[in-house]
Design a protein around this motif. Structure first.
Motif, PDB file in Angstrom:
ATOM      1  N   GLU A 146      35.519  41.356  33.814  1.00 49.42           N
ATOM      2  CA  GLU A 146      36.783  41.213  34.563  1.00 49.42           C
ATOM      3  C   GLU A 146      36.843  42.138  35.937  1.00 49.42           C
ATOM      4  O   GLU A 146      36.369  43.270  35.899  1.00 49.42           O
ATOM      5  CB  GLU A 146      38.013  41.767  33.707  1.00 49.42           C
ATOM      6  CG  GLU A 146      39.423  41.611  34.673  1.00 49.42           C
ATOM      7  CD  GLU A 146      40.417  41.573  33.756  1.00 49.42           C
ATOM      8  OE1 GLU A 146      40.965  40.615  32.773  1.00 49.42           O
ATOM      9  OE2 GLU A 146      41.253  42.588  33.519  1.00 49.42           O
ATOM     10  N   THR A 185      39.463  43.402  38.926  1.00 44.17           N
ATOM     11  CA  THR A 185      40.839  43.489  39.320  1.00 44.17           C
ATOM     12  C   THR A 185      40.975  44.030  40.716  1.00 44.17           C
ATOM     13  O   THR A 185      40.438  44.983  40.992  1.00 44.17           O
ATOM     14  CB  THR A 185      41.658  44.601  38.412  1.00 44.17           C
ATOM     15  OG1 THR A 185      41.583  44.066  37.079  1.00 44.17           O
ATOM     16  CG2 THR A 185      43.090  44.368  38.945  1.00 44.17           C
ATOM     17  N   ARG A 188      43.307  45.347  43.573  1.00 45.30           N
ATOM     18  CA  ARG A 188      44.742  45.821  44.044  1.00 45.30           C
ATOM     19  C   ARG A 188      44.612  46.349  45.539  1.00 45.30           C
ATOM     20  O   ARG A 188      43.832  46.823  46.021  1.00 45.30           O
ATOM     21  CB  ARG A 188      45.009  47.018  43.047  1.00 45.30           C
ATOM     22  CG  ARG A 188      46.639  47.564  43.372  1.00 45.30           C
ATOM     23  CD  ARG A 188      46.762  48.486  42.187  1.00 45.30           C
ATOM     24  NE  ARG A 188      46.258  49.760  42.495  1.00 45.30           N
ATOM     25  CZ  ARG A 188      46.655  50.774  43.445  1.00 45.30           C
ATOM     26  NH1 ARG A 188      47.633  50.609  43.701  1.00 45.30           N
ATOM     27  NH2 ARG A 188      46.061  51.760  43.481  1.00 45.30           N
ATOM     28  N   SER A 226      48.178  43.180  42.792  1.00 45.30           N
ATOM     29  CA  SER A 226      47.082  43.212  42.185  1.00 45.30           C
ATOM     30  C   SER A 226      46.818  41.800  41.372  1.00 45.30           C
ATOM     31  O   SER A 226      47.666  40.974  41.178  1.00 45.30           O
ATOM     32  CB  SER A 226      47.022  44.261  40.666  1.00 45.30           C
ATOM     33  OG  SER A 226      47.985  43.805  39.896  1.00 45.30           O
ATOM     34  N   ALA A 257      43.651  39.905  38.872  1.00 41.10           N
ATOM     35  CA  ALA A 257      42.675  39.913  38.067  1.00 41.10           C
ATOM     36  C   ALA A 257      41.858  38.423  37.731  1.00 41.10           C
ATOM     37  O   ALA A 257      42.598  37.552  37.798  1.00 41.10           O
ATOM     38  CB  ALA A 257      43.013  40.387  36.653  1.00 41.10           C
TER      39      ALA A 257
END
Length: 479
Positions: free
Chosen positions: A29, A31, A33, A43, A45
């Motif tokens: 994963e 993410t 931001r 943000s 993901a």
């Protein structure tokens, strides 16, 4: 596996950029931001098929930002900067009261207004956008993440420029990000024509962006605090602290620049002329072809806004003392009346009514017929209706999710399937549902295009339901 974070910042001395970008890699994963330094930001993901693909995607994102000038930083060292807002100080008018038919209190100082045959739009500095019918009934409410600077239209698409540096398309069931200028940019004003967006900002720049949110050109004006931008087929007109300039719409080549008396605080256009309201209490009419001054409309205080009747037959202005004015085409003042609800930050004239949004957040409808104005000058005005929004009115916020599919068509036929592909170094989106003419030039919302970058890597198509897409040349509702 321990998550790895890469935190970057871009902060320029002239204040044009002050933003952060963080990439967190945690197994499969990634993410992202991003936002203004000192604020939580937004943000996103994304999940990938393997840790290797996730790492490659994270590295690519970091590399893109570093090439754009971002550098590693320590969170919290740099402090946030405040977004510039025009002063909301407003004096009370000593003029006779205008014939206000109805007024709606939006709840905060309002810059944004757009009026068409169907309804009125008002956007305020809290990020609230309301739709109101011409008889004063509130029919809808959107809530954007930051204050609304202006609302403009391109055919029947409606756009709101906000203090978060984004331009939202309000034409569908939910707001969508159509353009992203920068996370921290001070959008002072914007205009749009045939999908090409013109943006003026605090530093006195003018920037144009095409319908796919790709940079076209930018120019720095001689002044700063650029509150005026107007676009047409051939040119972009830009007003700032020292005057008004014309640039070629295609490549930004300067055509002319005309100084005016006082900083430009608002702009309007007709087919052959542009109008600039200034801090020295005047509206200047300049010929589009060569910038030659044609008329000056004198007010008694700083001009916050201006507008015209079709063809420039009448010229209207709103000043910082809560008064509105009407002039004939040549510059003779016909009347001056009080708004009774603050100074008009923006205005628009339609069908013998003058609509204004004010420093106290009011959207007001003024009867501008000759009969109503004569009666007002004699001291007779109607009792304005105070419009209220229904307690149960739903608040619609920007959409953040998309539906992923693995089919060549959407089950049930109630949507459109699109996919991403590479064209050189650019990411494109195209419709793959049957029956769509591939020759159309389509604008997809910003979040659809961003999501496409992930779907392109994963080989997944995606669909979107319940909104509008733009097809230039032949407008067609796809959803």
């Amino acid at each position: 596996m321990t998550a790895r974070s890469t935190y970057l910042e871009l902060s320029e001395e002239d204040g044009s950029s002050h933003k952060f970008y963080e990439v967190v890699l945690d197994g499969t994963e990634v993410t992202i931001r991003y936002g203004r330094i000192g604020e939580p930001g937004q943000s996103k993901a994304s999940a990938f098929a393997s840790a290797e693909k996730a790492a490659a995607a994270a590295a690519k994102k970091i590399g893109e930002k570093v090439r754009r000038g971002y550098a590693p930083a320590v969170r919290g060292v740099r402090q946030r900067r405040n977004v510039t807002r025009r002063s909301v100080q407003s004096s009370r008018s000593t003029a006779t009261q205008a014939p206000v038919l109805w007024r709606f209190a939006s709840g905060a100082a309002a810059f944004g207004i757009f009026v068409d045959a169907g309804r009125c739009w008002v956007g305020n500095q809290r990020g609230d956008v309301y739709t109101v019918t011409h008889d004063g009934t509130v029919t809808g409410r959107f809530r954007l993440p930051d204050g609304v600077k202006c609302i403009v239209a391109d055919d029947f698409w409606i756009y709101a420029g906000a203090d978060d540096g984004k331009v939202y398309d309000l034409s569908g069931k939910v707001p969508r990000v159509a353009y992203e200028i920068a996370e921290d940019v001070d959008i002072y004003w914007l205009d749009i024509h045939e999908g090409v967006l013109g943006v003026s900002d605090r530093a006195g720049r003018i920037t144009t962006i095409d319908h796919e949110d790709e940079f076209q050109w930018a120019r720095k004006g001689r002044g700063d605090s650029a509150w005026m931008v107007r676009c047409d087929d051939e040119a972009v007109y830009h007003g700032h602290s020292t005057g008004v300039a014309r640039y070629d719409a295609a490549d930004g080549v300067p055509v002319w620049e005309t100084p005016v008396d006082g900083a430009v605080l608002f702009g309007w256009q007709e087919a052959d002329a542009v109008y600039a309201g200034t801090a020295r209490g005047a509206v200047h009419r300049l010929r589009k072809s060569d910038g030659v001054p044609q008329a000056v409309y004198r007010c008694d205080a700083t001009v916050f806004s201006c507008a015209t009747a079709p063809g420039g037959r009448y010229v209207f202005a709103g000043d910082s003392h809560s008064s509105v004015y009407c002039f004939d085409e040549g510059g003779e003042r016909l009347w001056k009346l009080a708004t009774g609800c603050g100074s008009a930050f923006s205005m628009q004239y339609l069908d013998e009514r003058l609509y204004i949004v004010t420093t106290d957040g009011t959207l007001a409808c003024i009867d501008a017929t000759e009969e109503a104005i004569r009666a007002a000058q004699a001291g007779t005005v109607p009792t304005p209706v105070d419009v209220k929004a229904a307690a149960g009115l739903a608040v619609v916020e920007p959409a953040t999710t998309l539906e992923t599919v693995t089919f060549d068509a959407v089950p049930g036929g109630d949507g459109v399937v699109v996919e991403c592909f590479r064209e050189g170094d650019r990411l494109r989106v195209r419709v793959v549902s049957e029956g769509y003419d591939v020759r159309r030039n389509v604008q997809f919302p910003k979040d659809v295009r961003e999501a496409g970058a992930r779907y392109l890597v994963e080989g997944v198509r995606f669909s979107e339901r319940g909104g509008f897409y733009r097809a230039y040349g032949d407008i067609r509702r796809l959803l």
